[in-house]
Design a protein around this motif. Structure first.
Motif, mmCIF file in Angstrom:
data_model
loop_
_atom_site.group_PDB
_atom_site.id
_atom_site.type_symbol
_atom_site.label_atom_id
_atom_site.label_comp_id
_atom_site.label_asym_id
_atom_site.label_seq_id
_atom_site.Cartn_x
_atom_site.Cartn_y
_atom_site.Cartn_z
ATOM 1 N N UNK A 107 21.281 48.463 38.789
ATOM 2 C CA UNK A 107 20.901 47.472 37.792
ATOM 3 C C UNK A 107 22.078 47.085 36.896
ATOM 4 N N UNK A 108 23.301 47.313 37.387
ATOM 5 C CA UNK A 108 24.486 47.013 36.603
ATOM 6 C C UNK A 108 25.031 45.617 36.854
ATOM 7 N N UNK A 109 25.964 45.217 35.977
ATOM 8 C CA UNK A 109 26.578 43.898 36.036
ATOM 9 C C UNK A 109 28.087 44.051 35.890
ATOM 10 N N UNK A 110 28.834 43.198 36.568
ATOM 11 C CA UNK A 110 30.271 43.124 36.368
ATOM 12 C C UNK A 110 30.689 41.665 36.421
ATOM 13 N N UNK A 111 31.562 41.285 35.501
ATOM 14 C CA UNK A 111 32.083 39.930 35.418
ATOM 15 C C UNK A 111 33.502 39.922 35.962
ATOM 16 N N UNK A 112 33.829 38.914 36.747
ATOM 17 C CA UNK A 112 35.201 38.696 37.200
ATOM 18 C C UNK A 112 35.627 37.339 36.670
ATOM 19 N N UNK A 113 36.741 37.313 35.911
ATOM 20 C CA UNK A 113 37.129 36.082 35.244
ATOM 21 C C UNK A 113 38.529 35.638 35.657
ATOM 22 N N UNK A 114 38.796 34.392 35.386
ATOM 23 C CA UNK A 114 40.084 33.796 35.750
ATOM 24 C C UNK A 114 41.181 34.217 34.787
ATOM 25 N N UNK A 115 40.861 34.245 33.482
ATOM 26 C CA UNK A 115 41.844 34.620 32.465
ATOM 27 C C UNK A 115 41.214 35.615 31.501
ATOM 28 N N UNK A 116 41.690 36.845 31.522
ATOM 29 C CA UNK A 116 41.098 37.901 30.701
ATOM 30 C C UNK A 116 41.240 37.615 29.209
ATOM 31 N N UNK A 117 42.402 37.156 28.777
ATOM 32 C CA UNK A 117 42.606 36.912 27.344
ATOM 33 C C UNK A 117 41.694 35.797 26.846
ATOM 34 N N UNK A 118 41.599 34.739 27.607
ATOM 35 C CA UNK A 118 40.779 33.597 27.199
ATOM 36 C C UNK A 118 39.303 33.976 27.178
ATOM 37 N N UNK A 119 38.872 34.736 28.180
ATOM 38 C CA UNK A 119 37.485 35.195 28.220
ATOM 39 C C UNK A 119 37.210 36.163 27.065
ATOM 40 N N UNK A 120 38.105 37.121 26.866
ATOM 41 C CA UNK A 120 37.898 38.133 25.832
ATOM 42 C C UNK A 120 37.886 37.583 24.422
ATOM 43 N N UNK A 121 38.574 36.481 24.195
ATOM 44 C CA UNK A 121 38.583 35.884 22.862
ATOM 45 C C UNK A 121 37.212 35.358 22.468
ATOM 46 N N UNK A 122 36.428 34.927 23.458
ATOM 47 C CA UNK A 122 35.097 34.391 23.179
ATOM 48 C C UNK A 122 33.988 35.399 23.437
ATOM 49 N N UNK A 178 39.526 41.168 36.259
ATOM 50 C CA UNK A 178 40.301 39.971 36.555
ATOM 51 C C UNK A 178 41.777 40.337 36.604
ATOM 52 N N UNK A 179 42.561 39.374 36.899
ATOM 53 C CA UNK A 179 42.235 37.956 36.886
ATOM 54 C C UNK A 179 42.241 37.421 38.313
ATOM 55 N N UNK A 180 41.435 36.380 38.583
ATOM 56 C CA UNK A 180 41.561 35.738 39.895
ATOM 57 C C UNK A 180 42.408 34.475 39.739
ATOM 58 N N UNK A 181 43.159 34.182 40.765
ATOM 59 C CA UNK A 181 44.180 33.148 40.675
ATOM 60 C C UNK A 181 43.776 31.792 41.197
ATOM 61 N N UNK A 182 42.528 31.433 41.045
ATOM 62 C CA UNK A 182 42.074 30.113 41.478
ATOM 63 C C UNK A 182 40.969 29.652 40.546
ATOM 64 N N UNK A 183 40.731 28.357 40.523
ATOM 65 C CA UNK A 183 39.693 27.796 39.678
ATOM 66 C C UNK A 183 38.532 27.273 40.495
ATOM 67 N N UNK A 184 37.352 27.255 39.876
ATOM 68 C CA UNK A 184 36.177 26.698 40.527
ATOM 69 C C UNK A 184 36.205 25.169 40.427
ATOM 70 N N UNK A 185 35.671 24.520 41.426
ATOM 71 C CA UNK A 185 35.600 23.073 41.407
ATOM 72 C C UNK A 185 34.491 22.595 40.476
ATOM 73 N N UNK A 186 34.811 21.653 39.606
ATOM 74 C CA UNK A 186 33.798 21.076 38.741
ATOM 75 C C UNK A 186 32.828 20.185 39.479
ATOM 76 N N UNK A 187 33.136 19.847 40.731
ATOM 77 C CA UNK A 187 32.251 19.007 41.508
ATOM 78 C C UNK A 187 31.422 19.749 42.524
ATOM 79 N N UNK A 188 31.491 21.109 42.466
ATOM 80 C CA UNK A 188 30.719 21.914 43.397
ATOM 81 C C UNK A 188 31.557 22.418 44.550
ATOM 82 N N UNK A 189 31.251 23.622 44.998
ATOM 83 C CA UNK A 189 31.920 24.229 46.154
ATOM 84 C C UNK A 189 31.167 25.493 46.549
#
Length: 265
Positions: A79-94, A103-114
């Motif tokens: 029942x656990x959760x783990x987040x994987x983010x693109x930029x740790x500092x940017x995510x952690x600030x919020x 993280x970090x993963x070195x690619x971005x998600x498409x805003x138009x779907x993928x």
């Protein structure tokens, strides 16, 4: 939560896409300008046993170029959760309170779907998600500050009807997907108050009444009120809660010098 290295002898996690214990549970693919932690996704262990994610890979369809490999010792508890983010500092600030993040993963998600994929250490497909920013997918997740969330971890995440826009700005990384926010409703409002309720400052401002239909108190953190669809983050609700079956009145603010009452502007 993530714990240290664990040897899970005899545990098999290979399954058809989406039938295994680990599912893609939430994704933030296009942040708003006002609230931008950059891209991230959340994985959930919906089983009753821990799962060792060491060597598993998260990627988009361009597997030869893009991919994030889970480090050795990454174990997801039942029942656990783990987040994987693109930029740790940017995510952690919020989201400074979220500790179960990698993280970090070195690619971005498409805003138009993928399509995004999760494979185990042997390259077997564990889960995938093919999202879009067009109907019937929730349009609010496309640059309006909310995320795509699986309504229930048992649902088929290949079915668009299994997904919804998050109830709160920024989503719910590292924790359950807002299971009770649906009990919060706008119950009553006064658009031109001249002689009904009188506010804390003795003024007849306009007001909105929120009602919690549920049997538990509801936290209002991360929620906003707005009268403008193009500005959904116009006024952030304070860090408070509505009691079980309770009501909360929020006053319109005609006097900008008044900061003592719960007033929206």
């Amino acid at each position: 939560a993530i714990v240290g290295m664990t040897v899970l002898a005899g545990q098999g996690v290979s399954a058809q896409d989406g039938d295994g214990p680990i599912v893609i549970n939430e994704i933030n693919y296009n942040s708003s300008d006002a609230f931008n932690p950059d891209d991230w996704t959340e994985f959930h262990n919906r089983s009753t046993e821990s799962v060792d994610l060491s060597g598993w890979t998260f990627t988009d369809v361009d597997e030869e170029v893009h991919g994030y490999v889970f480090p050795a010792g990454t174990v997801l508890e039942p029942d656990g959760y783990v987040v994987v983010c693109r930029h740790l500092d940017q995510f952690g600030a919020l989201f400074p309170e979220v500790e179960n993040v990698l993280g970090e993963f070195g690619f971005g998600f498409s805003g138009g779907g993928e399509s995004v994929l999760l494979t185990d250490g042997q390259g077997v497909l564990v889960d995938s998600l093919s999202y879009d920013d067009m109907s019937p997918w929730p349009a609010e997740a496309d640059g309006q500050g909310v995320t795509l969330q699986l309504i229930d971890a048992s649902f088929d995440n290949a079915d668009v009807e299994s997904w919804k826009a998050s109830d709160e700005v920024g989503g719910s990384p590292g924790r359950p997907n807002n299971p009770r926010r649906g009990f919060l409703v706008i119950n009553e409002f006064m658009a031109s108050n001249t002689r009904t309720l009188v506010g804390p400052q003795g003024e007849t401002d306009d007001w909105i009444e929120l009602h919690n239909l549920g049997t538990d108190a509801l936290d209002l953190r991360g929620l906003y009120l707005s009268d403008d669809l193009s500005r959904p983050l116009k006024w952030q609700l304070p860090d408070t809660s509505v009691t079980a079956r309770g009501y909360l009145i929020i006053w319109g603010q005609s006097n900008t010098q008044n900061t003592t009452a719960m007033q929206a502007n």
